[in-house]
Motif scaffolding. Structure first.
Motif, short mmCIF file in Angstrom:
data_model
loop_
_atom_site.label_atom_id
_atom_site.label_comp_id
_atom_site.label_asym_id
_atom_site.label_seq_id
_atom_site.Cartn_x
_atom_site.Cartn_y
_atom_site.Cartn_z
N GLU A 113 -5.74 14.84 -6.70
CA GLU A 113 -5.04 16.04 -6.97
C GLU A 113 -3.63 16.16 -7.13
O GLU A 113 -2.95 17.05 -7.09
N ILE A 114 -2.96 14.85 -7.33
CA ILE A 114 -1.57 14.87 -7.36
C ILE A 114 -1.29 14.62 -9.04
O ILE A 114 -2.19 13.75 -9.58
N ASP A 115 -0.45 15.58 -9.69
CA ASP A 115 -0.24 15.50 -10.83
C ASP A 115 0.64 14.06 -10.99
O ASP A 115 1.41 13.41 -10.30
N PRO A 116 0.23 13.13 -12.18
CA PRO A 116 0.78 11.98 -12.43
C PRO A 116 2.35 11.77 -12.61
O PRO A 116 2.88 10.97 -12.05
N LEU A 117 2.87 13.16 -13.05
CA LEU A 117 4.19 13.20 -12.90
C LEU A 117 4.98 13.38 -11.53
O LEU A 117 6.16 12.99 -11.37
N GLU A 118 4.11 13.60 -10.55
CA GLU A 118 4.48 13.58 -9.06
C GLU A 118 4.64 12.18 -8.48
O GLU A 118 4.99 12.07 -7.39
N PHE A 164 6.08 9.57 -4.04
CA PHE A 164 5.29 9.00 -3.15
C PHE A 164 5.91 7.56 -3.14
O PHE A 164 5.42 6.84 -1.90
N GLN A 165 6.36 6.98 -4.04
CA GLN A 165 6.58 5.57 -4.05
C GLN A 165 7.40 5.09 -3.03
O GLN A 165 7.23 4.06 -2.32
N ALA A 166 8.23 5.83 -2.31
CA ALA A 166 9.18 5.61 -0.92
C ALA A 166 8.27 5.19 0.12
O ALA A 166 8.72 4.49 1.06
N LEU A 167 6.74 5.69 0.28
CA LEU A 167 6.01 5.48 1.18
C LEU A 167 5.18 3.98 1.21
O LEU A 167 4.71 3.53 1.98
N VAL A 218 0.93 -1.07 0.02
CA VAL A 218 -0.03 -0.08 0.02
C VAL A 218 0.88 1.25 0.12
O VAL A 218 1.79 1.35 0.47
N VAL A 219 0.16 2.26 -0.60
CA VAL A 219 0.87 3.62 -0.64
C VAL A 219 -0.18 4.73 -0.23
O VAL A 219 -1.15 4.84 -0.71
#
Length: 204
Positions: free
Chosen positions: A79-84, A88-91, A58-59
């Motif tokens: 709300e998050i731009d797909p490029l961003e 978050f993958q480190a979470l 999970v993220v």
């Protein structure tokens, strides 16, 4: 018309294919979720149908991030731009068995209740009445002049309160206020525009 029906069928087919792929996963399943009610419902639901031996990662979207002197709040992944997304993958982390049971049990309980609306209250997903958000909507209605644009107040509510709900729910509640005689439409939306692209007048 037919164009929208075709798009709808394509979206449903894609969703079915994606679901079939994760129901017999050959690799870990990554679920992106947040405290947004729709996303939390999605997490709880999928955990009731994934195989017991599925490797689930999970993220969870943080509710806010601090950038220097600025604080950025989030209510959902939309709300998050797909490029961003990569940042978050480190979470990502492995979902524990106890978490899996908790979320799956939550979904089964919500199904049994079969209520009109689900909301996140104090961090917990629960069934609420259709009028749950009425106090906020009514408070904003009080701040409007006698005649006002419905679309504008809906936009103001969504911008001011991170409720995790969409424009359609607020519009449905305003329809209820109209049916109760509290508001009267004074214009009609242009053809093809949403119902809330109109002016309303207070009757209270």
């Amino acid at each position: 018309g037919e164009d929208f029906a075709h798009i709808g069928r394509e979206l449903m087919n894609t969703a079915r294919q994606s679901l079939q792929r994760i129901l017999s996963p050959a690799e870990p399943v990554r679920i992106w979720y947040s405290h947004h009610p729709d996303e939390l419902c999605g997490l709880c639901h999928i955990l009731t149908i994934l195989p017991a031996n599925a490797d689930i990662r999970v993220v969870r979207l943080p509710e806010y991030e601090v950038f220097g002197k600025e604080l950025r709040t989030y209510s959902g992944w939309g709300e998050i731009d797909p490029l961003e997304l990569g940042q978050f993958q480190a979470l990502e982390r492995k979902l524990t068995d106890s978490e899996r049971r908790y979320f799956a049990d939550t979904w089964r309980e919500l199904q049994r209740e079969n209520g009109p609306l689900r909301a996140v209250v104090n961090g917990r997903l629960m069934t609420v009445g259709a009028d749950f958000y009425d106090p906020i909507i009514l408070r904003e209605l009080e701040n409007q002049p006698e005649a006002f644009h419905e679309g504008r107040i809906i936009g103001d509510i969504l911008g001011k309160y991170p409720l995790g709900i969409g424009d359609s729910l607020i519009a449905l509640r305003i329809e209820e206020f109209i049916s109760l005689g509290m508001l009267t439409p004074t214009t009609v939306p242009a053809e093809g525009r949403p119902i809330y692209h109109r002016w309303l007048k207070k009757e209270i």
